[in-house]
Design a protein around this motif. Structure first.
Motif, short mmCIF file in Angstrom:
data_model
loop_
_atom_site.label_atom_id
_atom_site.label_comp_id
_atom_site.label_asym_id
_atom_site.label_seq_id
_atom_site.Cartn_x
_atom_site.Cartn_y
_atom_site.Cartn_z
N VAL A 83 0.84 -1.27 0.01
CA VAL A 83 0.00 -0.03 0.07
C VAL A 83 1.03 1.12 0.04
O VAL A 83 1.57 1.35 0.96
N LEU A 139 -4.05 -3.83 7.28
CA LEU A 139 -3.00 -3.29 6.79
C LEU A 139 -1.91 -3.24 7.99
O LEU A 139 -2.04 -2.48 8.95
N VAL A 188 -2.80 0.13 -4.12
CA VAL A 188 -2.48 -1.15 -3.76
C VAL A 188 -1.61 -1.67 -5.16
O VAL A 188 -2.12 -1.69 -6.29
#
Length: 287
Positions: free
Chosen positions: A133, A188, A241
């Motif tokens: 990310v 995440l 992403v």
């Protein structure tokens, strides 16, 4: 930190997972985990806010749906054939430069949501992947500086319809973009918690049988190389992403016969340090 999002699809709220594995509601922070959050130094601001408020956060009910740990990004970019053995099982040449394709952002789904088998699908397949990310705007990045642009890492299942991908003409994106074809998460995990993303075990099971079991040490193109390459051709925005490729063991490559998802199949996958996700295949309710 480990960021999560929870709640009804399209109405997710922000949260974190603490060191005890508890999911905590961060709605009081007042922001979603999205492009604006990352672009405005959100991780540092969240860390400061948590120092003052974490002790008072409410635990999220165990029954709550867990969504994608980031809100819909501007781009989901994937790298194809980035493990040598996967290229071999696909019968394709090992690439000399990264193979790039996109997944529609509408394919994003939660880590425990079902995989929808699309109308007219013959070959819906699985792919465990490490996703990166992006944390800040990246353009013309040099690979020696690439880690400065990373917010963190996620587990991703790059679900793929091989018939659509390879035999319907045009680009791979058609086989990659159906609804629920991008289960992301559960968390995440910020980059400080993953000191070496190139030494992580990743695996996938179908109905309890391990079919993919490898390590990110086998990547052909490492993460800094990928970021440098992509940023020469497009601007990477905060929250974007990048899915870095899958190892051998996908359904298309199984011997003696390929195997593809059918209604009721259970897919479980994980990456060391990034958690485990689980999806049940079902026919698309709108098909």
């Amino acid at each position: 930190m480990k960021l999560i999002r929870f709640g009804e699809a399209g109405k997710e709220k922000p949260g974190i997972q603490d060191n005890l594995g508890r999911n905590l509601d961060c709605s009081g922070f007042g922001e979603d985990w999205n492009e604006e959050f990352f672009s405005q130094n959100g991780l540092a601001r969240l860390e400061e806010w948590l120092h003052a408020n974490q002790a008072n956060l409410h635990e999220i009910p165990a029954t709550a749906r867990i969504g994608s740990p980031i809100a819909r990004p501007s781009k989901i970019i994937c790298i194809g054939l980035n493990y040598r053995k996967h290229a071999e099982e696909a019968g394709m040449a090992v690439p000399e430069v990264p193979i790039i394709f996109m997944k529609a952002t509408s394919s994003l789904s939660g880590p425990y949501d079902p995989i929808y088998i699309p109308r007219n699908s013959k070959q819906t397949d699985w792919e465990v992947e490490l996703a990166v990310v992006i944390g800040k705007r990246a353009k013309y990045v040099k690979k020696e500086n690439a880690y400065e642009y990373i917010a963190g890492y996620c587990l991703h299942n790059d679900v793929s319809e091989r018939d659509f991908q390879l035999r319907h003409g045009g680009q791979w994106v058609k086989g990659k973009s159906a609804d629920h074809f991008a289960p992301l998460g559960p968390t995440l995990v910020t980059k400080d918690e993953i000191p070496d993303p190139h030494n992580l075990r990743l695996w996938l099971k179908l109905n309890g049988k391990t079919l993919q079991d490898s390590s990110t040490s086998d990547l052909i193109f490492d993460i800094p190389t990928i970021i440098e390459h992509l940023s020469q051709y497009m601007t990477l925005l905060p929250g974007d992403v990048i899915s870095t490729g899958t190892p051998a063991g996908v359904g298309m490559g199984l011997k003696p016969e390929p195997r593809f998802l059918e209604q009721g199949d259970v897919v479980e996958l994980g990456i060391e340090g990034l958690g485990i996700s689980r999806q049940v295949a079902m026919n698309d309710p709108e098909a």
